[in-house]
Design a protein around this motif. Structure first.
Motif, PDB file in Angstrom:
ATOM      1  N   LYS A 285       1.119  -1.356  -0.081  1.00  0.00           N
ATOM      2  CA  LYS A 285      -0.101   0.017  -0.094  1.00  0.00           C
ATOM      3  C   LYS A 285       0.958   1.165   0.124  1.00  0.00           C
ATOM      4  N   THR A 286       1.760   1.200   0.724  1.00  0.00           N
ATOM      5  CA  THR A 286       2.509   2.562   0.709  1.00  0.00           C
ATOM      6  C   THR A 286       3.513   2.430  -0.219  1.00  0.00           C
ATOM      7  N   SER A 287       3.928   1.499  -0.569  1.00  0.00           N
ATOM      8  CA  SER A 287       4.701   1.352  -2.027  1.00  0.00           C
ATOM      9  C   SER A 287       3.995   2.074  -3.136  1.00  0.00           C
TER      10      SER A 287
ATOM     11  N   ILE B   7       1.554   4.367  -3.016  1.00  0.00           N
ATOM     12  CA  ILE B   7       1.429   5.844  -2.637  1.00  0.00           C
ATOM     13  C   ILE B   7       2.831   6.518  -3.217  1.00  0.00           C
ATOM     14  N   HIS B   8       3.976   5.756  -2.812  1.00  0.00           N
ATOM     15  CA  HIS B   8       5.285   6.490  -3.042  1.00  0.00           C
ATOM     16  C   HIS B   8       5.372   6.225  -4.485  1.00  0.00           C
TER      17      HIS B   8
ATOM     18  N   LEU C  21       1.755  14.895  -1.052  1.00  0.00           N
ATOM     19  CA  LEU C  21       1.893  13.663  -0.335  1.00  0.00           C
ATOM     20  C   LEU C  21       1.718  13.691   1.285  1.00  0.00           C
TER      21      LEU C  21
ATOM     22  N   PRO D   8       3.053  11.450   4.013  1.00  0.00           N
ATOM     23  CA  PRO D   8       3.458  10.112   4.216  1.00  0.00           C
ATOM     24  C   PRO D   8       3.196   9.663   5.627  1.00  0.00           C
ATOM     25  N   GLN D   9       3.515   8.357   5.880  1.00  0.00           N
ATOM     26  CA  GLN D   9       2.991   7.598   7.119  1.00  0.00           C
ATOM     27  C   GLN D   9       3.662   8.224   8.287  1.00  0.00           C
TER      28      GLN D   9
ATOM     29  N   ASP E  93      -1.058   8.721   3.351  1.00  0.00           N
ATOM     30  CA  ASP E  93      -0.766   7.131   3.649  1.00  0.00           C
ATOM     31  C   ASP E  93      -1.054   7.182   5.485  1.00  0.00           C
ATOM     32  N   GLU E  94      -2.197   6.517   5.750  1.00  0.00           N
ATOM     33  CA  GLU E  94      -2.834   6.409   6.883  1.00  0.00           C
ATOM     34  C   GLU E  94      -3.088   7.857   7.680  1.00  0.00           C
TER      35      GLU E  94
ATOM     36  N   VAL F  83      -4.262   5.431   1.770  1.00  0.00           N
ATOM     37  CA  VAL F  83      -3.938   4.368   2.363  1.00  0.00           C
ATOM     38  C   VAL F  83      -4.857   4.232   3.743  1.00  0.00           C
ATOM     39  N   GLN F  84      -5.520   3.296   4.082  1.00  0.00           N
ATOM     40  CA  GLN F  84      -6.542   3.232   5.308  1.00  0.00           C
ATOM     41  C   GLN F  84      -6.722   1.733   5.822  1.00  0.00           C
TER      42      GLN F  84
END
Length: 258
Positions: A41-43, A45-46, A80, A82-83, A166-167, A197-198
């Motif tokens: 998921k994070t990948s 987004i980035h 963006l 980020p987490q 991201d979250e 991302v959730q």
């Protein structure tokens, strides 16, 4: 499409993070990416913002490949969260939010009004003069969200706007989860394309137009929340038994687990 991802594969060394992922997000649409830890998921987004290079496939923003965008011009329309956001300097909250206006040339007065509006939208207006380093984790998260909202606040700053989160509510209490998710939804309703991302599946289903479910870097399901959030798909994603029921007020799916 504001964001177009086609047949995207991302790898670091021998480790494949994403495999043949495609996703299109239009202006005014909110798409939530769900799945277990390590699903990619994070990948995703980035990769969408260009931080992770594609082994194959293409990512385009507003009809142009990411590589074709000058950095400042892209930053005017793409933001963006980020987490994890690290900032160790004792800036005030308002100064941190103003960092989001860095790519623009709209002037101090306009930028100040936008920063104040973003603070109001994320319920941190009472923190504006506080030192960022003195805040709680949840307060810092809302400050960082205000910063990225300020970055793409005005439609006149960029013809296409994309918000990548991201979250965004991971560190927030229930009340502020609703504040933040409501503001993200309003941003989408104003014509911003949003990819989020959730981890909270029920929360994602309540606010998103579509869900993309990932497992081990591959797409398992995509579509409206009612089509994705099923007991069968939840078991496939998380290897656990759940019960899915409709929310009594909204009718959106709610995941129960024991």
């Amino acid at each position: 499409m504001t964001l177009s991802i086609r047949n995207l594969t991302v790898a670091i060394g021998e480790r494949r993070l994403l495999a043949n992922i495609s996703l299109a997000v239009a202006a005014g649409e909110l798409v939530a990416v769900i799945g277990p830890n390590g699903a990619g998921k994070t990948s995703l987004i980035h990769a969408a913002v260009g931080d992770l290079p594609a082994q194959q496939g293409q990512v385009a923003f507003a009809g142009r490949a990411l590589a074709d965008w000058p950095g400042r011009e892209r930053a005017c329309g793409m933001a963006l969260l980020p987490q994890f956001s690290t900032l160790g300097f004792p800036f005030t909250v308002r100064e941190v939010v103003l960092l989001g206006r860095g790519p623009h040339r709209s002037g101090a007065k306009v930028d100040g009004r936008i920063a104040d509006a973003a603070c109001d939208a994320t319920d941190i207006e009472h923190l504006r003069t506080r030192r960022y380093t003195h805040l709680s984790g949840g307060e810092k998260q809302r400050v960082q969200l205000a910063r990225v909202l300020a970055q793409i606040w005005r439609a006149e700053d960029a013809p296409d706007r994309l918000l990548l989160l991201d979250e965004p509510v991971a560190a927030l209490d229930i009340g502020h989860q609703q504040v933040v998710m409501g503001q993200v939804r309003r941003f989408a309703d104003q014509g911003v394309a949003v990819v989020m991302v959730q981890h909270d599946i029920s929360l994602a289903a309540r606010y998103a137009d579509r869900l993309l479910a990932l497992r081990e870097g591959q797409a398992v399901a995509e579509g409206e929340p009612s089509a994705v959030v099923t007991q069968q798909t939840m078991h496939r994603l998380f290897d656990t038994d759940t019960r899915v029921i409709p929310h009594p007020d909204t009718g959106t799916p709610v995941v129960l687990h024991g």
